[in-house]
Design an enzyme around this catalytic site. Structure first.
Site, PDB file in Angstrom:
ATOM      1  N   THR A  52       0.822  -1.205   0.000  1.00 47.93           N
ATOM      2  CA  THR A  52       0.000   0.000   0.000  1.00 47.93           C
ATOM      3  C   THR A  52       0.863   1.265   0.000  1.00 47.93           C
ATOM      4  OG1 THR A  52      -1.453   1.279   1.466  1.00 47.93           O
ATOM      5  CG2 THR A  52      -0.103  -0.355   2.523  1.00 47.93           C
ATOM      6  N   ASP A  53       0.278   2.378  -0.458  1.00 50.63           N
ATOM      7  CA  ASP A  53       1.000   3.654  -0.356  1.00 50.63           C
ATOM      8  C   ASP A  53       0.994   4.186   1.079  1.00 50.63           C
ATOM      9  OD1 ASP A  53      -1.672   4.398  -0.166  1.00 50.63           O
ATOM     10  OD2 ASP A  53      -1.565   5.976  -1.685  1.00 50.63           O
ATOM     11  N   GLU A  54       0.208   3.547   1.961  1.00 45.15           N
ATOM     12  CA  GLU A  54       0.145   4.043   3.343  1.00 45.15           C
ATOM     13  C   GLU A  54       1.471   3.852   4.079  1.00 45.15           C
ATOM     14  OE1 GLU A  54      -3.479   3.301   5.488  1.00 45.15           O
ATOM     15  OE2 GLU A  54      -4.597   3.008   3.637  1.00 45.15           O
ATOM     16  N   TYR A  75      -1.858  -0.778  10.937  1.00 47.95           N
ATOM     17  CA  TYR A  75      -1.969  -1.414   9.619  1.00 47.95           C
ATOM     18  C   TYR A  75      -0.770  -1.073   8.744  1.00 47.95           C
ATOM     19  CZ  TYR A  75      -3.242  -1.815   4.683  1.00 47.95           C
ATOM     20  OH  TYR A  75      -3.211  -2.076   3.333  1.00 47.95           O
ATOM     21  N   LYS A  85       2.339  -3.398   7.266  1.00 48.91           N
ATOM     22  CA  LYS A  85       2.621  -3.568   5.838  1.00 48.91           C
ATOM     23  C   LYS A  85       4.056  -3.101   5.528  1.00 48.91           C
ATOM     24  CE  LYS A  85       0.316  -4.720   2.891  1.00 48.91           C
ATOM     25  NZ  LYS A  85       0.011  -6.080   2.321  1.00 48.91           N
TER      26      LYS A  85
HETATM   27  P1  NAD Z   1      -9.250  -7.728   1.947  1.00 49.77           P
HETATM   28  O1  NAD Z   1      -9.279  -7.487   3.420  1.00 49.77           O
HETATM   29  O2  NAD Z   1     -10.474  -7.475   1.141  1.00 49.77           O
HETATM   30  O3  NAD Z   1      -8.812  -9.243   1.663  1.00 49.77           O
HETATM   31  C1  NAD Z   1      -7.799  -9.886   2.390  1.00 49.77           C
HETATM   32  C2  NAD Z   1      -7.906 -11.373   2.123  1.00 49.77           C
HETATM   33  O4  NAD Z   1      -6.827 -12.021   2.847  1.00 49.77           O
HETATM   34  C3  NAD Z   1      -9.211 -12.003   2.614  1.00 49.77           C
HETATM   35  O5  NAD Z   1      -9.731 -12.873   1.637  1.00 49.77           O
HETATM   36  C4  NAD Z   1      -8.799 -12.760   3.865  1.00 49.77           C
HETATM   37  O6  NAD Z   1      -9.600 -13.909   4.112  1.00 49.77           O
HETATM   38  C5  NAD Z   1      -7.362 -13.133   3.529  1.00 49.77           C
HETATM   39  N1  NAD Z   1      -6.532 -13.369   4.729  1.00 49.77           N
HETATM   40  C6  NAD Z   1      -6.442 -12.581   5.827  1.00 49.77           C
HETATM   41  N2  NAD Z   1      -5.619 -13.156   6.730  1.00 49.77           N
HETATM   42  C7  NAD Z   1      -5.167 -14.309   6.177  1.00 49.77           C
HETATM   43  C8  NAD Z   1      -4.280 -15.325   6.611  1.00 49.77           C
HETATM   44  N3  NAD Z   1      -3.697 -15.282   7.809  1.00 49.77           N
HETATM   45  N4  NAD Z   1      -4.034 -16.365   5.786  1.00 49.77           N
HETATM   46  C9  NAD Z   1      -4.626 -16.444   4.558  1.00 49.77           C
HETATM   47  N5  NAD Z   1      -5.494 -15.522   4.110  1.00 49.77           N
HETATM   48  C10 NAD Z   1      -5.756 -14.452   4.906  1.00 49.77           C
HETATM   49  O7  NAD Z   1      -8.018  -6.865   1.412  1.00 49.77           O
HETATM   50  P2  NAD Z   1      -7.843  -6.118   0.018  1.00 49.77           P
HETATM   51  O8  NAD Z   1      -8.424  -4.767   0.127  1.00 49.77           O
HETATM   52  O9  NAD Z   1      -8.261  -7.008  -1.069  1.00 49.77           O
HETATM   53  O10 NAD Z   1      -6.249  -5.942  -0.013  1.00 49.77           O
HETATM   54  C11 NAD Z   1      -5.419  -6.966  -0.552  1.00 49.77           C
HETATM   55  C12 NAD Z   1      -3.967  -6.544  -0.418  1.00 49.77           C
HETATM   56  O11 NAD Z   1      -3.745  -5.325  -1.107  1.00 49.77           O
HETATM   57  C13 NAD Z   1      -3.527  -6.315   1.025  1.00 49.77           C
HETATM   58  O12 NAD Z   1      -2.218  -6.816   1.159  1.00 49.77           O
HETATM   59  C14 NAD Z   1      -3.554  -4.815   1.178  1.00 49.77           C
HETATM   60  O13 NAD Z   1      -2.599  -4.383   2.118  1.00 49.77           O
HETATM   61  C15 NAD Z   1      -3.180  -4.369  -0.225  1.00 49.77           C
HETATM   62  N6  NAD Z   1      -3.714  -3.053  -0.633  1.00 49.77           N
HETATM   63  C16 NAD Z   1      -5.037  -2.757  -0.478  1.00 49.77           C
HETATM   64  C17 NAD Z   1      -5.509  -1.527  -0.928  1.00 49.77           C
HETATM   65  C18 NAD Z   1      -6.989  -1.166  -0.840  1.00 49.77           C
HETATM   66  O14 NAD Z   1      -7.357  -0.025  -1.143  1.00 49.77           O
HETATM   67  N7  NAD Z   1      -7.879  -2.089  -0.476  1.00 49.77           N
HETATM   68  C19 NAD Z   1      -4.649  -0.595  -1.504  1.00 49.77           C
HETATM   69  C20 NAD Z   1      -3.304  -0.947  -1.643  1.00 49.77           C
HETATM   70  C21 NAD Z   1      -2.848  -2.177  -1.216  1.00 49.77           C
END
Ligand code: NAD
Length: 354
Positions: free
Chosen positions: A134-136, A160, A164
């Site tokens: 993430t950019d955070e 969070y 990350k």
């Molecule tokens: P999300 O919370 O919707 O999905 C996370 C998934 O990971 C879920 O399906 C959950 O069941 C699974 N999970 C959690 N803990 C687990 C574990 N211990 N073992 C196996 N599976 C596990 O998240 P998202 O929004 O889809 O984000 C996905 C990735 O992208 C993350 O790494 C997040 O940091 C990154 N990200 C998200 C955003 C955003 O805006 N949502 C932006 C940039 C980066």
């Protein structure tokens, strides 16, 4: 044809990545997902019957199960998205964030490295471990004309983003120390279909439809850089297949918006698309309610995505205006998906939500 192991593939972004790979490429996917509250197999319904798709309910902290999955599926690439992802939850209870985001990433790295060490020379050379972040991790910006680049120093603000940031450092250390072939991407805020309704945009859509208050932190002046999730999914696939080992790519949509303006845009779209409002509601925007700001709330995020655009030729296909319209339309057309999230039935009995 490549075999791609996608962790977190039942989540918001992971499921978009899996739907993209199955629909638009001839590669196969195995999803590794623990199915926490954020994991929803119903987001994978469009690919569920495809013979190039497999699902393994596995916790990324469980080393022996990961070893089994690597041995069984023999992936060419790993796309590591599994994480605890909701900032507010990380403030209320950081433990799961430390466990999954840091210990889980470490466990993935070690399982993947052991598997990679055992590959023959040509498969070993072609292997990639792509860590999605993430950019955070960069903290926040206070001016209006500076942007996060791949060399911006890390300064995370929340449990969070700190977890990350830790995982990003582990991934880069595995590259430097062991020569393990990693790539990192850092992306701005995503929005779009299948987004869990605790996040700002789906929360606003569903609360407005129900005539409930639309909570906005502080004055709503915080700025986020929004990217349509399917544009992110295409960028991630491009990076894992064509990105250079050891590189970092920032991904963003050049769509900076104040939170309050995002909320007002959603309200305006609902005025247009759903003129029959809940009883007692004259305008959706009347439901906007300012609430006490989140502690440590970052002011502005903005991504400079010039590197991925220049080096890999990626461009977002959606503007914020087209993407937010598609998103609102998707929620209006897919009530059965979000109703089952709201009443807990998406999780069956596994989370005791019913
Ligand atoms: P999300 O919370 O919707 O999905 C996370 C998934 O990971 C879920 O399906 C959950 O069941 C699974 N999970 C959690 N803990 C687990 C574990 N211990 N073992 C196996 N599976 C596990 O998240 P998202 O929004 O889809 O984000 C996905 C990735 O992208 C993350 O790494 C997040 O940091 C990154 N990200 C998200 C955003 C955003 O805006 N949502 C932006 C940039 C980066």
């Amino acid at each position: 044809m490549k075999r791609i192991l996608v962790t977190g593939g039942a989540g918001f972004i992971g499921s978009a990545v899996v739907r993209h790979i199955i629909a638009d490429t001839n590669n196969s996917v195995v999803v590794v997902d623990k199915l926490t509250y954020a994991g929803n197999l119903e987001s994978l319904t469009p690919v569920a019957d495809n013979e190039r798709y497999a699902f393994e309910q596995v916790d990324i902290c469980n080393r022996s199960e990961l070893d089994r999955v690597f041995a069984q599926y023999q992936p060419d690439y790993v796309m590591h998205l599994a994480a605890e992802s909701h900032v507010d939850r990380s403030i209320d209870g950081p433990a799961d964030f430390i466990e999954t985001n840091i210990v889980g990433t470490y466990t993935m790295l070690e399982a993947a490295r052991q598997y990679w060490n055992g590959l023959d020379a040509s498969r070993k050379e072609a292997f990639r471990f792509h860590h999605i972040s993430t950019d955070e991790v960069y903290g926040d910006l206070h001016g209006t004309d500076d942007f996060f680049t791949e060399t911006t120093p890390y300064a995370p603000s929340s449990p969070y983003s700190a977890s990350k940031a830790s995982s990003d450092h582990l991934v880069r250390a595995w590259l430097r120390t062991y020569g393990f072939p990693t790539i990192v991407t850092n992306c701005s805020n995503n929005y779009g279909p299948y987004h869990f309704p605790e996040k700002l945009i789906p929360l606003i859509i569903l609360n407005a439809l129900a005539g409930k208050p639309l909570p906005v932190y502080g004055s709503g002046a915080q700025i986020r850089d929004w990217l349509y999730v399917e544009d992110h999914a295409r960028a991630l696939y491009l990076v894992v297949t064509e990105g250079a080992i050891g590189e970092t790519y920032n991904i963003g949509g050049h769509n900076e918006r104040k939170n309050i303006d995002v909320v007002k845009t959603v309200c305006a779209l609902l005025e247009e698309l759903v003129p029959n409002k809940p009883e007692g509601v004259e305008h959706y925007a009347d439901l906007i309610t300012y609430v006490t700001d989140r502690p440590g709330h970052d002011m502005r995020y903005a991504i400079d995505a010039a590197k991925i655009e220049r080096e890999l030729g990626w461009r977002p296909q959606e503007t914020f205006e087209s993407g937010i319209r598609k998103t609102v339309q998707w929620y209006l057309a897919n009530e059965s998906w979000w109703k089952r999230v709201q009443d807990g039935s998406y999780a069956g009995e596994r989370l005791g939500l019913q």
